[in-house]
Design a protein around this motif. Structure first.
Motif, short mmCIF file in Angstrom:
data_model
loop_
_atom_site.label_atom_id
_atom_site.label_comp_id
_atom_site.label_asym_id
_atom_site.label_seq_id
_atom_site.Cartn_x
_atom_site.Cartn_y
_atom_site.Cartn_z
N GLU A 99 1.98 10.84 7.50
CA GLU A 99 2.30 9.51 7.96
C GLU A 99 3.55 9.37 7.52
O GLU A 99 3.98 9.47 6.37
CB GLU A 99 1.59 8.54 7.22
N SER A 100 4.16 8.63 8.27
CA SER A 100 5.95 8.32 7.76
C SER A 100 5.74 6.85 7.11
O SER A 100 4.57 6.35 7.22
CB SER A 100 6.71 8.23 9.09
N PRO A 101 6.83 6.76 6.24
CA PRO A 101 6.86 5.45 5.84
C PRO A 101 6.80 4.03 6.86
O PRO A 101 5.84 3.09 6.38
CB PRO A 101 8.45 5.27 5.06
N LEU A 102 7.51 4.08 8.00
CA LEU A 102 7.11 3.02 9.08
C LEU A 102 5.72 2.98 9.43
O LEU A 102 5.15 1.90 9.48
CB LEU A 102 7.95 3.25 10.05
N VAL A 103 4.94 4.10 9.77
CA VAL A 103 3.66 4.00 10.13
C VAL A 103 2.86 3.64 8.91
O VAL A 103 1.81 2.89 9.48
CB VAL A 103 3.42 5.40 10.79
N GLY A 104 3.18 4.14 7.93
CA GLY A 104 2.27 3.39 6.72
C GLY A 104 2.43 1.85 6.45
O GLY A 104 1.50 1.14 6.20
N ALA A 105 3.45 1.43 6.63
CA ALA A 105 3.86 0.06 6.67
C ALA A 105 3.07 -0.60 7.59
O ALA A 105 2.44 -1.62 7.43
CB ALA A 105 5.34 -0.26 6.48
N GLY A 142 1.14 -1.22 0.12
CA GLY A 142 -0.07 -0.05 -0.09
C GLY A 142 0.88 1.40 -0.04
O GLY A 142 2.01 1.14 -0.12
N GLY A 143 0.21 2.35 0.27
CA GLY A 143 0.88 3.70 0.35
C GLY A 143 0.90 4.28 1.29
O GLY A 143 0.10 3.94 2.44
N VAL A 144 1.77 5.39 1.55
CA VAL A 144 1.65 6.09 2.73
C VAL A 144 0.85 7.28 2.68
O VAL A 144 0.76 8.04 1.50
CB VAL A 144 3.17 6.78 2.67
N ASP A 145 0.13 7.53 3.50
CA ASP A 145 -1.02 8.57 3.53
C ASP A 145 -0.41 9.87 3.93
O ASP A 145 -0.38 10.41 5.13
CB ASP A 145 -2.07 8.31 4.61
N THR A 146 0.31 10.43 2.96
CA THR A 146 1.01 11.85 3.19
C THR A 146 0.08 12.99 3.59
O THR A 146 0.41 13.93 4.23
CB THR A 146 1.67 12.11 1.77
N ASP A 147 -1.29 13.00 3.27
CA ASP A 147 -2.27 13.65 3.63
C ASP A 147 -2.54 14.15 5.22
O ASP A 147 -2.56 15.27 5.71
CB ASP A 147 -3.75 13.53 2.95
N LYS A 148 -2.00 12.81 5.91
CA LYS A 148 -2.17 12.79 7.13
C LYS A 148 -0.74 12.95 7.97
O LYS A 148 -0.71 12.56 9.04
CB LYS A 148 -2.80 11.57 7.79
N ARG A 188 0.48 0.43 9.24
CA ARG A 188 -0.93 0.49 8.94
C ARG A 188 -1.62 -0.36 7.90
O ARG A 188 -2.59 -1.16 8.02
CB ARG A 188 -1.34 1.94 8.76
N GLU A 189 -0.72 -0.59 6.78
CA GLU A 189 -1.11 -1.31 5.64
C GLU A 189 -0.97 -2.80 6.23
O GLU A 189 -2.18 -3.76 5.89
CB GLU A 189 -0.17 -1.20 4.59
N THR A 190 0.02 -3.26 6.94
CA THR A 190 0.13 -4.68 7.31
C THR A 190 -1.20 -4.92 8.29
O THR A 190 -1.71 -6.15 8.27
CB THR A 190 1.21 -4.98 8.03
N GLY A 191 -1.24 -4.10 9.19
CA GLY A 191 -2.42 -4.25 10.12
C GLY A 191 -3.80 -4.45 9.43
O GLY A 191 -4.62 -5.41 9.58
N GLU A 192 -4.00 -3.54 8.35
CA GLU A 192 -5.49 -3.78 7.58
C GLU A 192 -5.48 -4.87 6.84
O GLU A 192 -6.66 -5.36 6.82
CB GLU A 192 -5.36 -2.40 6.67
N GLU A 193 -4.32 -5.26 6.21
CA GLU A 193 -4.50 -6.53 5.32
C GLU A 193 -4.27 -8.00 6.17
O GLU A 193 -4.60 -9.08 5.25
CB GLU A 193 -3.42 -6.38 4.15
N THR A 194 -3.78 -7.85 7.29
CA THR A 194 -3.49 -9.26 8.01
C THR A 194 -4.14 -9.32 9.17
O THR A 194 -4.06 -10.65 9.93
CB THR A 194 -1.72 -9.51 8.31
N GLY A 195 -4.33 -8.20 9.77
CA GLY A 195 -5.09 -8.26 11.06
C GLY A 195 -4.01 -8.09 12.20
O GLY A 195 -4.35 -8.25 13.42
N ILE A 196 -2.73 -8.39 12.05
CA ILE A 196 -1.69 -8.33 12.97
C ILE A 196 -1.29 -6.93 13.10
O ILE A 196 -0.77 -6.05 12.25
CB ILE A 196 -0.49 -9.11 12.09
N TRP A 197 -1.48 -6.25 14.29
CA TRP A 197 -1.05 -4.84 14.53
C TRP A 197 0.08 -4.89 15.39
O TRP A 197 0.15 -5.34 16.61
CB TRP A 197 -2.18 -4.24 15.22
#
Length: 81
Positions: free
Chosen positions: A30-36, A22-28, A38-47
């Motif tokens: 978001e750093s690349p680490l936080v984007g990664a 996925g991508g980094v939400d630059t509008d908010k 978030r995307e991992t959590g959204e797609e795997t359920g592992i937060w």
């Protein structure tokens, strides 16, 4: 080799296994680490915040390496590296 696999239905053709992406939400701001994370959590359920616990997650965001801990949020899981 260990990988995290997510589920996606991006193209409307049903759910399929994929690597989290996925991508980094630059509008908010978001750093690349936080984007990664978030995307991992959204797609795997592992937060990561739950996997590592609040203190270790804050240390990770500050740039520290977190390793060799028992996960406070996922019983029986050990974070090695």
């Amino acid at each position: 080799l260990k990988m995290v696999i997510g589920k996606s239905d991006r193209y409307g053709s049903g759910s399929y296994e994929c690597l989290p992406k996925g991508g980094v939400d630059t509008d908010k701001g978001e750093s690349p680490l936080v984007g990664a994370v978030r995307e991992t959590g959204e797609e795997t359920g592992i937060w990561l915040s739950q996997l590592l616990g609040a203190d270790n997650y804050a240390r990770l965001l500050a740039g520290e390496e977190i390793r060799n801990i028992d996960s406070p949020g996922y019983q029986g899981v050990r974070v090695v590296k």
